[in-house]
Design an enzyme around this catalytic site. Structure first.
Site, PDB file in Angstrom:
ATOM      1  N   LYS A 182       2.925  10.664   7.774  1.00 44.31           N
ATOM      2  CA  LYS A 182       2.171  10.224   8.958  1.00 44.31           C
ATOM      3  C   LYS A 182       2.637  10.882  10.263  1.00 44.31           C
ATOM      4  O   LYS A 182       2.280  12.007  10.536  1.00 44.31           O
ATOM      5  CB  LYS A 182       2.180   8.697   9.065  1.00 44.31           C
ATOM      6  CG  LYS A 182       1.175   8.027   8.102  1.00 44.31           C
ATOM      7  CD  LYS A 182       0.771   6.669   8.601  1.00 44.31           C
ATOM      8  CE  LYS A 182       0.030   5.851   7.562  1.00 44.31           C
ATOM      9  NZ  LYS A 182      -1.378   6.204   7.426  1.00 44.31           N
ATOM     10  N   PHE A 221       0.869  -1.189   0.000  1.00 48.63           N
ATOM     11  CA  PHE A 221       0.000   0.000   0.000  1.00 48.63           C
ATOM     12  C   PHE A 221       0.895   1.225   0.000  1.00 48.63           C
ATOM     13  O   PHE A 221       1.694   1.430   0.909  1.00 48.63           O
ATOM     14  CB  PHE A 221      -0.937   0.040   1.221  1.00 48.63           C
ATOM     15  CG  PHE A 221      -1.882   1.209   1.146  1.00 48.63           C
ATOM     16  CD1 PHE A 221      -3.056   1.117   0.395  1.00 48.63           C
ATOM     17  CD2 PHE A 221      -1.585   2.415   1.758  1.00 48.63           C
ATOM     18  CE1 PHE A 221      -3.919   2.198   0.275  1.00 48.63           C
ATOM     19  CE2 PHE A 221      -2.442   3.503   1.643  1.00 48.63           C
ATOM     20  CZ  PHE A 221      -3.608   3.398   0.906  1.00 48.63           C
ATOM     21  N   ASP A 252       9.336   2.886   1.479  1.00 48.66           N
ATOM     22  CA  ASP A 252       8.179   3.648   1.959  1.00 48.66           C
ATOM     23  C   ASP A 252       8.109   3.477   3.476  1.00 48.66           C
ATOM     24  O   ASP A 252       7.624   2.460   3.974  1.00 48.66           O
ATOM     25  CB  ASP A 252       6.920   3.121   1.264  1.00 48.66           C
ATOM     26  CG  ASP A 252       5.656   3.840   1.731  1.00 48.66           C
ATOM     27  OD1 ASP A 252       5.712   4.509   2.780  1.00 48.66           O
ATOM     28  OD2 ASP A 252       4.625   3.717   1.049  1.00 48.66           O
TER      29      ASP A 252
HETATM   30  C1  LIG Z   1       3.000   2.675   3.747  1.00 49.30           C
HETATM   31  C2  LIG Z   1       2.069   3.773   3.324  1.00 49.30           C
HETATM   32  N1  LIG Z   1       2.357   4.494   2.225  1.00 49.30           N
HETATM   33  C3  LIG Z   1       1.567   5.497   1.814  1.00 49.30           C
HETATM   34  C4  LIG Z   1       0.410   5.825   2.486  1.00 49.30           C
HETATM   35  C5  LIG Z   1      -0.465   6.941   2.003  1.00 49.30           C
HETATM   36  O1  LIG Z   1      -0.423   8.014   2.885  1.00 49.30           O
HETATM   37  P1  LIG Z   1      -1.547   9.166   2.830  1.00 49.30           P
HETATM   38  O2  LIG Z   1      -2.831   8.547   3.265  1.00 49.30           O
HETATM   39  O3  LIG Z   1      -1.038  10.223   3.766  1.00 49.30           O
HETATM   40  O4  LIG Z   1      -1.606   9.652   1.430  1.00 49.30           O
HETATM   41  C6  LIG Z   1       0.073   5.092   3.629  1.00 49.30           C
HETATM   42  C7  LIG Z   1      -1.175   5.382   4.358  1.00 49.30           C
HETATM   43  O5  LIG Z   1      -1.704   4.590   5.085  1.00 49.30           O
HETATM   44  C8  LIG Z   1       0.916   4.042   4.062  1.00 49.30           C
HETATM   45  O6  LIG Z   1       0.633   3.315   5.137  1.00 49.30           O
END
Ligand SMILES: Cc1ncc(COP(=O)(O)O)c(C=O)c1O
Length: 395
Positions: free
Chosen positions: A255, A141, A226
């Site tokens: 986050k 994700f 990520d």
């Molecule tokens: C690993 C990871 N990458 C990207 C995102 C996307 O972040 P955002 O919701 O701030 O766009 C999330 C959100 O849960 C995430 O857990």
């Protein structure tokens, strides 16, 4: 807005539901206040928060350092575009971030959310290598905007919006051979989460991340990590890549970074840069978010939160493991305070029952209950979660 109704929770829900785009399935409570590990709904009911706004309130709600920093900054300067001017709050954040970032990542592009950080990572990787291909992992994700969605695995999120970015492929998480086989002359980068969060809290097999690092270096492709969910101490190290003693070429962060205020960024190696105006953001690097993030990092350092995450995470996991194989529970797993309890059935009804017991947790994939508590959760509070889980899992 006048809310004189006796049940304020319900009134707030009615207003939101009437005008909502419909993309969210919310829990039926309206949260109006938070402090530390606790939040309160509009009717004054208290909850122990192991959901932390999807992992954002890692330093607790309304963290004192963050509140002080944004209050002071709000009185000084709220807006100052990174694209046009230099700024003291931004410079302060960058200096602070460089204290904790992997040593080889000394360039930064600031944005506002996780998905924007992933977009930036993909653009930088493609422009820097001159290649279009990105390899991602199954169960990944990375966000909801079109680039980030292209490397997000869940077909339910992805398919309605296809065609997405071309030349993206997915390989099983944890499988080095499949990853190696997927690399072509067109591959710019591999993107992965050091611990997969949203799909169910999957910790990679030992040695996997360091083998991926070596493979990327050998093949001359970029490693994008990520760390949006794993960063800032969530797993017991400042960044989860430190567990494997590796450094990526590009790291996505967001986050918890701003202690509750929206901010995101990519950190890159020195030579990975774009030409002027090839990327940008109006709000990225704004003084308010930068002041918050600087305060958040300072708090983590001064309160020695990394060891708390490791110790409390180990304690929490040990307690969760006592449920393994009993009732609906298949497995407990995690790293630091990023924890998952995998069930043999859907987790959603259990999350609702936990709310009845005053505990907020998250789903991860269809069958996992995910716990992302603040790093300062106490052992007593962990025991409170475990005590609540007992009747919930047996019901
Ligand atoms: C690993 C990871 N990458 C990207 C995102 C996307 O972040 P955002 O919701 O701030 O766009 C999330 C959100 O849960 C995430 O857990």
């Amino acid at each position: 807005m006048q809310l004189l109704n006796q049940d304020l929770n319900q009134k707030i829900q009615e207003i939101e539901d009437q005008h909502s785009s419909g993309v969210y399935a919310k829990k039926p409570i309206a949260l109006v206040r938070g402090k530390g590990t606790r939040v309160w709904d509009a009717n004054g009911r208290e909850y122990l928060d192991c959901s932390t706004g999807m992992g954002v309130a890692l330093l607790g709600h309304s963290n004192e350092y963050v509140v002080r920093a944004i209050t002071e900054q709000a009185q000084k300067l709220l807006t100052c575009p990174d694209g046009h001017f230099y700024n003291d709050a931004r410079a302060g954040l960058i200096e602070k971030l460089m204290e904790v970032a992997p040593k080889s990542l000394n360039r930064i592009f600031l944005c506002n959310t996780g998905t924007e950080a992933v977009e930036a990572a993909l653009k930088f990787a493609r422009a820097f290598t001159g290649k279009p291909g990105i390899i991602a992992t199954m169960r990944s994700f990375h966000g909801r905007t079109l680039g980030a969605l292209s490397v997000t695995w869940n077909p339910k999120y992805r398919e309605p919006f296809e065609p997405l970015l071309p030349k993206t492929s997915f390989v099983p998480y944890g499988n080095l051979e499949k990853l190696e086989a997927a690399i072509t002359d067109e591959t710019a980068a591999i993107i992965l989460e050091p611990v997969q969060g949203e799909s169910g809290v999957h910790v990679p097999p030992p040695g996997y991340l360091s083998a991926v690092r070596k493979l990327c270096s050998d093949k001359g492709i970029l490693l994008i990590l990520d760390e949006i969910q794993t960063g800032f101490g969530r797993t017991g190290k400042f960044f989860a890549c430190e567990h494997s003693s590796i450094e990526p070429d590009i790291m996505c962060i967001s986050k918890a970074m701003g202690g509750g205020v929206p901010i995101g960024a990519i950190l890159t190696r020195d030579e990975i840069q774009l030409d002027k105006a090839q990327h940008g953001s109006t709000f990225g690097g704004n003084p308010l978010a930068c002041a918050a993030a600087r305060a958040a990092i300072t708090y983590i350092q001064e309160k020695n939160l990394l060891s708390k995450a490791r110790e409390n995470g180990a304690y929490f996991l040990e307690k969760l493991k006592t449920f393994e194989g009993k009732g609906p529970v298949r497995e407990a797993r995690g790293l630091g305070l990023m924890l998952g309890l995998e069930l043999k059935e859907k987790s959603a009804p259990y999350l609702m029952k936990l709310i009845d017991h005053g505990i907020l947790a998250l789903s991860a994939g269809p069958t996992v209950i995910r716990f992302l508590p603040p790093l300062e959760i106490t052992r007593g509070e962990i025991d409170q979660v475990i005590q609540a889980l007992q009747p919930v899992l047996n019901s």
